[in-house]
Design a protein around this motif. Structure first.
Motif, PDB file in Angstrom:
ATOM      1  N   PHE A 157      -2.147  -2.180  -4.131  1.00  0.00           N
ATOM      2  CA  PHE A 157      -3.110  -0.601  -4.201  1.00  0.00           C
ATOM      3  C   PHE A 157      -2.788   0.005  -5.344  1.00  0.00           C
ATOM      4  O   PHE A 157      -0.979   0.527  -5.405  1.00  0.00           O
ATOM      5  CB  PHE A 157      -3.569  -0.143  -3.115  1.00  0.00           C
ATOM      6  CG  PHE A 157      -4.203  -0.753  -2.402  1.00  0.00           C
ATOM      7  CD1 PHE A 157      -5.764  -1.318  -2.598  1.00  0.00           C
ATOM      8  CD2 PHE A 157      -3.615  -1.598  -1.100  1.00  0.00           C
ATOM      9  CE1 PHE A 157      -6.260  -2.002  -1.216  1.00  0.00           C
ATOM     10  CE2 PHE A 157      -4.020  -3.302  -0.625  1.00  0.00           C
ATOM     11  CZ  PHE A 157      -5.159  -2.675  -0.482  1.00  0.00           C
ATOM     12  N   ALA A 158      -3.285   0.500  -6.815  1.00  0.00           N
ATOM     13  CA  ALA A 158      -2.940   0.899  -7.696  1.00  0.00           C
ATOM     14  C   ALA A 158      -4.374   2.592  -8.193  1.00  0.00           C
ATOM     15  O   ALA A 158      -5.705   1.767  -8.193  1.00  0.00           O
ATOM     16  CB  ALA A 158      -2.388   0.492  -8.759  1.00  0.00           C
ATOM     17  N   LYS A 172       6.105   0.229  -4.929  1.00  0.00           N
ATOM     18  CA  LYS A 172       6.096   0.675  -2.911  1.00  0.00           C
ATOM     19  C   LYS A 172       6.915   0.522  -2.554  1.00  0.00           C
ATOM     20  O   LYS A 172       8.387  -0.078  -2.950  1.00  0.00           O
ATOM     21  CB  LYS A 172       5.085  -0.345  -3.602  1.00  0.00           C
ATOM     22  CG  LYS A 172       3.377  -0.470  -4.438  1.00  0.00           C
ATOM     23  CD  LYS A 172       2.475   0.729  -3.449  1.00  0.00           C
ATOM     24  CE  LYS A 172       1.149   0.102  -4.232  1.00  0.00           C
ATOM     25  NZ  LYS A 172       0.130   1.163  -4.023  1.00  0.00           N
ATOM     26  N   THR A 173       7.067   1.086  -1.170  1.00  0.00           N
ATOM     27  CA  THR A 173       8.020   1.238  -0.348  1.00  0.00           C
ATOM     28  C   THR A 173       6.903   0.710   1.862  1.00  0.00           C
ATOM     29  O   THR A 173       6.527   0.866   1.415  1.00  0.00           O
ATOM     30  CB  THR A 173       8.900   2.351  -0.025  1.00  0.00           C
ATOM     31  OG1 THR A 173       9.941   2.067   0.129  1.00  0.00           O
ATOM     32  CG2 THR A 173       8.073   3.068   0.459  1.00  0.00           C
ATOM     33  N   ALA A 203      -7.502  -2.798  -6.314  1.00  0.00           N
ATOM     34  CA  ALA A 203      -6.438  -3.263  -5.631  1.00  0.00           C
ATOM     35  C   ALA A 203      -6.882  -4.757  -6.370  1.00  0.00           C
ATOM     36  O   ALA A 203      -7.353  -4.997  -7.454  1.00  0.00           O
ATOM     37  CB  ALA A 203      -7.280  -3.607  -4.191  1.00  0.00           C
ATOM     38  N   PHE A 204      -5.643  -4.964  -6.466  1.00  0.00           N
ATOM     39  CA  PHE A 204      -5.007  -6.055  -7.623  1.00  0.00           C
ATOM     40  C   PHE A 204      -4.310  -7.702  -6.495  1.00  0.00           C
ATOM     41  O   PHE A 204      -3.681  -7.141  -5.405  1.00  0.00           O
ATOM     42  CB  PHE A 204      -3.513  -6.113  -8.383  1.00  0.00           C
ATOM     43  CG  PHE A 204      -4.249  -5.017  -9.123  1.00  0.00           C
ATOM     44  CD1 PHE A 204      -5.201  -4.935 -10.248  1.00  0.00           C
ATOM     45  CD2 PHE A 204      -4.702  -4.026  -8.544  1.00  0.00           C
ATOM     46  CE1 PHE A 204      -6.309  -4.083 -11.337  1.00  0.00           C
ATOM     47  CE2 PHE A 204      -5.779  -2.296  -9.647  1.00  0.00           C
ATOM     48  CZ  PHE A 204      -6.137  -3.032 -10.353  1.00  0.00           C
ATOM     49  N   VAL A 205      -4.581  -8.627  -7.092  1.00  0.00           N
ATOM     50  CA  VAL A 205      -3.464  -9.478  -6.631  1.00  0.00           C
ATOM     51  C   VAL A 205      -2.050  -9.966  -8.049  1.00  0.00           C
ATOM     52  O   VAL A 205      -2.524  -9.693  -9.028  1.00  0.00           O
ATOM     53  CB  VAL A 205      -4.504 -11.386  -6.527  1.00  0.00           C
ATOM     54  CG1 VAL A 205      -3.539 -12.433  -6.171  1.00  0.00           C
ATOM     55  CG2 VAL A 205      -5.521 -11.219  -6.128  1.00  0.00           C
ATOM     56  N   VAL A 206      -1.282  -9.638  -7.148  1.00  0.00           N
ATOM     57  CA  VAL A 206       0.030 -10.084  -7.648  1.00  0.00           C
ATOM     58  C   VAL A 206       1.190 -11.130  -7.516  1.00  0.00           C
ATOM     59  O   VAL A 206       1.618 -10.563  -6.352  1.00  0.00           O
ATOM     60  CB  VAL A 206       0.763  -8.329  -7.682  1.00  0.00           C
ATOM     61  CG1 VAL A 206       2.109  -8.284  -8.764  1.00  0.00           C
ATOM     62  CG2 VAL A 206      -0.166  -7.183  -8.033  1.00  0.00           C
ATOM     63  N   PRO A 207       1.634 -11.850  -8.240  1.00  0.00           N
ATOM     64  CA  PRO A 207       1.969 -13.188  -7.896  1.00  0.00           C
ATOM     65  C   PRO A 207       3.312 -12.591  -8.237  1.00  0.00           C
ATOM     66  O   PRO A 207       3.270 -11.929  -8.993  1.00  0.00           O
ATOM     67  CB  PRO A 207       2.110 -13.841  -9.355  1.00  0.00           C
ATOM     68  CG  PRO A 207       0.559 -13.242  -9.866  1.00  0.00           C
ATOM     69  CD  PRO A 207      -0.052 -11.876  -9.682  1.00  0.00           C
ATOM     70  N   LEU A 244       0.629  -1.421  -0.270  1.00  0.00           N
ATOM     71  CA  LEU A 244      -0.160  -0.553  -0.068  1.00  0.00           C
ATOM     72  C   LEU A 244       0.635   1.504  -0.380  1.00  0.00           C
ATOM     73  O   LEU A 244       0.663   2.179  -0.488  1.00  0.00           O
ATOM     74  CB  LEU A 244      -0.840  -0.143   1.285  1.00  0.00           C
ATOM     75  CG  LEU A 244      -1.660   1.052   1.290  1.00  0.00           C
ATOM     76  CD1 LEU A 244      -2.632   1.515   0.309  1.00  0.00           C
ATOM     77  CD2 LEU A 244      -2.147   1.006   3.087  1.00  0.00           C
ATOM     78  N   THR A 245       1.801   1.193   0.917  1.00  0.00           N
ATOM     79  CA  THR A 245       2.729   2.610   1.038  1.00  0.00           C
ATOM     80  C   THR A 245       3.753   2.727  -0.340  1.00  0.00           C
ATOM     81  O   THR A 245       4.143   1.910  -0.950  1.00  0.00           O
ATOM     82  CB  THR A 245       3.409   2.000   2.322  1.00  0.00           C
ATOM     83  OG1 THR A 245       3.110   2.230   3.635  1.00  0.00           O
ATOM     84  CG2 THR A 245       4.106   4.014   2.733  1.00  0.00           C
TER      85      THR A 245
END
Length: 386
Positions: free
Chosen positions: A172-173, A157-158, A186-190, A128-129
């Motif tokens: 989240f983008a 993201k960090t 929101a997304f699922v990212v492998p 998220l951050t």
């Protein structure tokens, strides 16, 4: 032995008490965890927690969906934190990392990932951050562009926990449905997604797997979207609404351990032939510590019970619990260090480790100052007009 009387409070059921006591015995048998190689330590902890069934509480069961038991989540984090900070971290991230999938994911997303994270076969993360937005989630700038065939991710993201060791990220983008909070999804990212890389590993005073993530034209299938377009901010806040209270419970676990260590110290250490515990000034420290622990526990389990009782949102209760429990745990641990004298700052001692571990909890998942804003807004909004 740490105080267990709170397990009989009306906020908790006999099943909750049994869960906490069983996990306590399990954690006791873990033994010493090597914190020098945090990546491997966390992989080991996730695997063992999953194999022994303790991760079942972190996500819904796709075969038998039921609401998350926030009280069990809190009891788990409190218990694990009292034993070892990395054990708490490994457990917590399995829940936070898949929270959006549990609460808003499609049946296909849940069936693909939750059986793996609940059994410790896959490690999850919550992305998220961002470097420029920090706690200001609505101003996130990372983009997810719909090119008709796929979602294309660009940005960074960090401070992402489990960054570098996770198998799946909830990310989240900005998808552009509107300005600010209205334009996030929101997304699922492998972790093996082409165009995704670990840009930097981050070191902290209490080591955990942390990283900066970089996305350069990373392509995701359209099915990677969690929930609906433009609902990302709502999803993120709903997840934090559940898991923010568990941060407070982890702080509570650290505080309980510090109190235990302090009591052991002052009852065995002598000054001028008498235990330190005979000194009234020392007794005052112990009294303040015990008061802070119990007050924090009441707020933690009030918030968890309220959510489990069906409240759609517990933003105010969760913010109060996180703010108070993390701030007061810092004071309890500082007092424990003080009562240990020079040994309190000796590298490797339990209270020294706690002193380093507690600090981050007042920052992540909403810094203490952010919690004050939430509490104030909720209180003002509830006030009668005029």
């Amino acid at each position: 032995m740490a105080d267990r009387s709170y397990l009989d409070w009306p906020f908790l059921t006999p099943a909750h008490k049994e869960h906490a006591l069983s996990l306590d015995s399990w954690a006791e048998a873990l033994g010493t965890i090597d914190h020098k190689d945090t990546d491997n330590a966390c992989r080991m902890l996730v695997a063992r927690l999953g194999a022994d069934g303790w991760l079942n509480t972190t996500a819904v069961d796709p075969a038998n969906p039921a609401p998350l038991d926030v009280r069990k989540l809190c009891l788990s984090r409190e218990t694990l934190a009292r034993h070892d900070g990395l054990a708490d971290f490994a457990f917590a991230m399995q829940g936070l990392g898949t929270g959006a999938i549990s609460l808003f994911g499609s049946p296909e997303q849940q069936s693909e990932w939750l059986p793996l994270t609940r059994t410790g076969q896959a490690i999850s993360a919550f992305a998220l951050t961002e470097p420029q937005s920090g706690s200001d989630v609505a101003n996130s700038t990372m983009t997810a562009r719909d090119d008709g065939e796929a979602w294309v991710l660009d940005g960074e993201k960090t401070w992402i926990s489990n960054g570098g060791i996770a198998d799946v990220y909830t990310l989240f983008a900005r998808t552009g449905e509107g300005p600010g909070a209205r334009g996030l999804s929101a997304f699922v990212v492998p972790a093996n997604t082409p165009g995704f890389e670990i840009a930097e590993r981050l070191d902290t005073i209490a080591p955990h797997p942390l990283a900066t993530l970089r996305f350069d034209g990373a392509r995701l299938p359209k099915s990677a979207l969690i929930g609906a377009r433009g609902q990302g901010f709502k999803i993120a806040m709903s997840v934090l609404d559940v898991f923010r209270t568990t941060v407070a419970s982890a702080a509570l676990g650290f505080a309980r351990r510090a109190l235990d260590e302090a009591v052991a110290r002052v009852t065995t250490r002598e000054v001028q032939g008498k235990p330190l515990a005979d000194l009234q000034m020392v007794q005052a420290h112990i009294a303040d510590m015990a008061l802070r622990v119990d007050a924090a526990a009441l707020l933690v389990y009030r918030a968890a019970w309220t959510k489990d009782s069906g409240a759609p949102r517990v933003s105010r209760e969760a913010a109060m619990a996180k703010l108070f429990a993390t701030d007061e745990a810092q004071k309890v641990i500082d007092a424990a260090v003080q009562l240990h004298g020079g040994d309190g700052v000796r590298s490797g001692l339990t209270v020294e480790r706690l002193y380093r571990e507690i600090r981050a909890l007042r920052i992540y998942e909403g810094a203490s100052d952010v919690q004050k804003v939430i509490i104030a807004r909720q209180t003002l909004d509830a006030a009668p007009a005029g």
